[in-house]
Motif scaffolding. Structure first.
Motif, PDB file in Angstrom:
ATOM      1  N   PHE A  21      60.881 -13.672   4.438  1.00  0.00           N
ATOM      2  CA  PHE A  21      62.069 -13.611   5.282  1.00  0.00           C
ATOM      3  C   PHE A  21      62.389 -14.968   5.912  1.00  0.00           C
ATOM      4  O   PHE A  21      63.544 -15.245   6.218  1.00  0.00           O
ATOM      5  CB  PHE A  21      61.885 -12.573   6.383  1.00  0.00           C
ATOM      6  CG  PHE A  21      62.096 -11.160   5.919  1.00  0.00           C
ATOM      7  CD1 PHE A  21      63.377 -10.631   5.818  1.00  0.00           C
ATOM      8  CD2 PHE A  21      61.025 -10.364   5.576  1.00  0.00           C
ATOM      9  CE1 PHE A  21      63.573  -9.335   5.379  1.00  0.00           C
ATOM     10  CE2 PHE A  21      61.210  -9.062   5.133  1.00  0.00           C
ATOM     11  CZ  PHE A  21      62.495  -8.544   5.037  1.00  0.00           C
ATOM     12  N   PHE A  24      63.733 -20.535   3.280  1.00  0.00           N
ATOM     13  CA  PHE A  24      65.115 -20.836   2.929  1.00  0.00           C
ATOM     14  C   PHE A  24      65.206 -21.648   1.640  1.00  0.00           C
ATOM     15  O   PHE A  24      66.300 -22.043   1.223  1.00  0.00           O
ATOM     16  CB  PHE A  24      65.803 -21.616   4.068  1.00  0.00           C
ATOM     17  CG  PHE A  24      65.033 -22.795   4.562  1.00  0.00           C
ATOM     18  CD1 PHE A  24      65.084 -23.998   3.900  1.00  0.00           C
ATOM     19  CD2 PHE A  24      64.229 -22.679   5.695  1.00  0.00           C
ATOM     20  CE1 PHE A  24      64.356 -25.088   4.355  1.00  0.00           C
ATOM     21  CE2 PHE A  24      63.503 -23.762   6.167  1.00  0.00           C
ATOM     22  CZ  PHE A  24      63.569 -24.976   5.494  1.00  0.00           C
ATOM     23  N   THR A 137      64.290 -12.042  10.500  1.00  0.00           N
ATOM     24  CA  THR A 137      65.468 -12.841  10.177  1.00  0.00           C
ATOM     25  C   THR A 137      66.178 -13.363  11.422  1.00  0.00           C
ATOM     26  O   THR A 137      66.576 -14.533  11.484  1.00  0.00           O
ATOM     27  CB  THR A 137      66.454 -12.009   9.331  1.00  0.00           C
ATOM     28  OG1 THR A 137      65.813 -11.612   8.110  1.00  0.00           O
ATOM     29  CG2 THR A 137      67.696 -12.813   8.992  1.00  0.00           C
ATOM     30  N   ASN A 138      66.352 -12.489  12.408  1.00  0.00           N
ATOM     31  CA  ASN A 138      67.172 -12.836  13.567  1.00  0.00           C
ATOM     32  C   ASN A 138      66.396 -13.525  14.686  1.00  0.00           C
ATOM     33  O   ASN A 138      66.970 -14.320  15.441  1.00  0.00           O
ATOM     34  CB  ASN A 138      67.854 -11.589  14.124  1.00  0.00           C
ATOM     35  CG  ASN A 138      68.897 -11.025  13.185  1.00  0.00           C
ATOM     36  OD1 ASN A 138      70.027 -11.482  13.143  1.00  0.00           O
ATOM     37  ND2 ASN A 138      68.514 -10.020  12.403  1.00  0.00           N
ATOM     38  N   GLN A 141      63.139 -16.479  12.200  1.00  0.00           N
ATOM     39  CA  GLN A 141      63.611 -17.531  11.296  1.00  0.00           C
ATOM     40  C   GLN A 141      64.260 -18.714  12.020  1.00  0.00           C
ATOM     41  O   GLN A 141      64.031 -19.872  11.629  1.00  0.00           O
ATOM     42  CB  GLN A 141      64.582 -16.960  10.259  1.00  0.00           C
ATOM     43  CG  GLN A 141      64.901 -17.964   9.153  1.00  0.00           C
ATOM     44  CD  GLN A 141      65.980 -17.486   8.207  1.00  0.00           C
ATOM     45  OE1 GLN A 141      67.008 -16.981   8.632  1.00  0.00           O
ATOM     46  NE2 GLN A 141      65.748 -17.654   6.908  1.00  0.00           N
ATOM     47  N   THR A 168      71.047 -23.912  11.556  1.00  0.00           N
ATOM     48  CA  THR A 168      70.709 -22.603  12.091  1.00  0.00           C
ATOM     49  C   THR A 168      71.841 -22.183  13.016  1.00  0.00           C
ATOM     50  O   THR A 168      72.320 -22.979  13.826  1.00  0.00           O
ATOM     51  CB  THR A 168      69.364 -22.632  12.853  1.00  0.00           C
ATOM     52  OG1 THR A 168      69.100 -21.336  13.398  1.00  0.00           O
ATOM     53  CG2 THR A 168      69.362 -23.653  13.964  1.00  0.00           C
ATOM     54  N   GLN A 356      68.211  -7.442   5.538  1.00  0.00           N
ATOM     55  CA  GLN A 356      68.753  -8.788   5.691  1.00  0.00           C
ATOM     56  C   GLN A 356      67.928  -9.870   4.998  1.00  0.00           C
ATOM     57  O   GLN A 356      68.026 -11.048   5.332  1.00  0.00           O
ATOM     58  CB  GLN A 356      68.969  -9.126   7.172  1.00  0.00           C
ATOM     59  CG  GLN A 356      69.931  -8.161   7.848  1.00  0.00           C
ATOM     60  CD  GLN A 356      70.237  -8.476   9.286  1.00  0.00           C
ATOM     61  OE1 GLN A 356      69.794  -9.496   9.819  1.00  0.00           O
ATOM     62  NE2 GLN A 356      70.997  -7.609   9.936  1.00  0.00           N
ATOM     63  N   SER A 360      68.878 -13.948   4.858  1.00  0.00           N
ATOM     64  CA  SER A 360      67.956 -15.041   5.185  1.00  0.00           C
ATOM     65  C   SER A 360      67.740 -15.968   3.999  1.00  0.00           C
ATOM     66  O   SER A 360      67.422 -17.146   4.168  1.00  0.00           O
ATOM     67  CB  SER A 360      66.611 -14.467   5.649  1.00  0.00           C
ATOM     68  OG  SER A 360      65.934 -13.821   4.580  1.00  0.00           O
TER      69      SER A 360
END
Length: 500
Positions: A21, A24, A137-138, A141, A168, A356, A360
């Motif tokens: 997650f 990137f 993710t929220n 990350q 970000t 999600q 991500s």
């Protein structure tokens, strides 16, 4: 030893899934992405029969090891509960409590009903893997990316490019709020009572709990050794050991092995039910238990469970680092845009659990959580920060539920997810009397041509004309359009994807 093995495996799964997650770059998911696809609910929605059968057999043989090893939300609860247990005042703080049967089945029934009604995103609010994904993710990350950006700044001073800067940004206030509230609730429950969420709220835990009643291997109490000290029940984070009556509620036991590790009399062991004396029998009084109708409950609820499974975008300043210009605003679309591979709006809404992971993993800033109630926190596309590049198919590769089907790059360039629409009053050729043509120059499919307003006048200004049959809805035209605050050309989504 069993407990140490369980902890080691749980740590591997937890760290690997969390990194999937956070990553990137796509590198980690290429090697460890299979761990997200063996989660129970995603595998069920993806109709991955092999994984579902394997998890069912795993539970029937070893009990609920899925909950204590494979499920990241289960491991997260153990981590939080373990942090409190490090305090001397909190040691041996659990106690046996009867199962909240009515509440467990009420949550499961509500989950099934929501799935049957097609409200998958609402049902996923209590799904363990999806809830963990939103937290990672929220909440996690952005911190992970912040650390990466700091390292990139340090490396830049030494002429190193081992790290690179990544933007970000707040993708959805609603999604962030839901993730924060979920984490707080899970943390409070785990801090106070260990596995309350698993054994009361979680629909996967309830279903696997029905299976684990028939597990071949399970913790069992040797009545000839037990002295009734209740230490096992005080160490049981599932609160499922009734030490006074020498009973274990196997529907709630997650096979964490803590009771075995802490029993001073070695009266509890993890062994097969065949050839062993049942732990629930009174070894001298000869008492027997009431008939167990759990098999009938399992068949009924398992059938229901199988049946049930059958954002506003944030804007950025696109100025190339030279000057601050007016931010772009999200256009009002009659139909939202879903990623290539999702086939249709309905397909995505029925299969997506809003974990999600695709959001991500998106390197182009195109995917963000929806704020609409009927598809709450499910991915939708908008092009204020980038566009869906033809050379990228990462979202289709990482989706564990089949909501976004895997597609190769050749297939992606032939899938029309939407079509461009020109808005004359927003175009700077009209509003400012200047030449442009950005949309035509950047269209990868050549679907936009610049045509003169007056064919008989060689000095006539050129305006874009969209060939809807060739447009795939990638959003390159909308992203590069210099008109502010609204682009002069935007993508209208297709409710059902087509091939061009």
């Amino acid at each position: 030893m069993l407990r140490k093995i369980r902890i080691a495996l749980a740590a591997i799964f937890f760290i690997a899934i969390t990194l999937c997650f956070l990553d990137f770059t796509g590198t980690i998911h290429a090697y460890l992405g299979w761990m997200t696809k063996i989660q129970f609910l995603p595998a069920l929605l993806a109709l991955n029969v092999g994984v579902v059968v394997a998890l069912v057999l795993l539970t029937l043989v070893f009990g609920r090891v899925y909950c204590s090893v494979i499920c990241p939300m289960g491991v997260l609860q153990d981590v939080i509960s373990g942090l409190r247990n490090r305090s001397k005042k909190a040691r041996a703080r659990f106690a046996f409590s009867p199962a909240k049967t009515v509440m467990r089945y009420a949550f499961l029934a509500a989950f099934v009903v929501l799935m049957v009604l097609g409200l998958t995103s609402v049902a996923s609010l209590i799904a363990p893997y999806s809830a963990f994904g939103r937290i990672a993710t929220n909440l996690v990350q952005p911190i992970y990316i912040g650390i990466n950006n700091y390292l990139a700044s340090v490396a830049e001073h030494y002429d190193s490019y081992a790290f690179y800067h990544v933007d970000t940004w707040l993708k959805s206030g609603i999604s962030l709020t839901v993730a924060a509230v979920t984490l707080v609730l899970i943390a409070v429950l785990a801090w106070r009572n260990g596995r309350t969420y698993c054994n009361t709220v979680c629909p996967v835990g309830t279903l696997l709990g029905l299976l684990s009643r028939f597990a071949i291997f399970r913790p069992q109490i040797d009545l000839s050794k037990c002295n009734g000290c209740t230490l096992c029940s005080r160490k049981c984070k599932a609160s499922c050991i009734d030490a006074k009556n020498h009973k274990i509620d196997y529907s709630r036991c997650v096979a964490c092995m803590d009771c075995i590790e802490n029993c001073s009399q070695k009266a509890i062991s993890y062994r097969s039910i065949f050839g062993a004396k049942p732990a629930q029998q009174c070894h001298e009084t000869g008492c027997s238990e009431a008939p167990d109708d759990s098999r009938r409950k399992f068949l009924t609820l398992a059938s229901l469970f199988a049946l049930g499974s059958a954002v506003k975008a944030q804007e950025s300043k696109v100025d190339g680092g030279l000057a601050t210009i007016t931010e772009k605003k999200v256009p009002t679309r009659a139909h939202h845009i879903t990623p290539p591979g999702s086939r249709a709006h309905r397909h995505l809404e029925q299969h997506c659990t809003a974990c999600q992971l695709c959001i991500s993993a998106c390197p182009n800033g195109v995917l963000r959580p929806s704020a609409s109630l009927d598809r709450l926190m499910q991915p939708e596309m908008s092009y204020e920060r980038g566009y869906c590049r033809p050379e990228c198919n990462r979202c289709s590769q990482v989706c564990p539920t089949g909501a976004i089907r895997p597609i190769d790059l050749a297939q992606k360039t032939a899938i029309q997810i939407g079509h461009a629409v020109w808005v004359p009053e927003n175009c700077i050729v009209n509003s400012q009397g200047v030449k442009c043509g950005n949309c035509a120059r950047h269209c990868p499919n050549g679907a936009i041509k610049m045509m003169p307003k007056d064919e008989n006048d060689p000095q006539s200004p050129l305006f874009p004309v969209v060939d809807a049959a060739r447009c795939i809805g990638c959003g390159a035209c909308e992203y590069v359009c210099p008109a502010r605050p609204f682009s002069a050309i935007y993508v209208e989504g297709n409710s059902k994807h087509q091939e061009v």
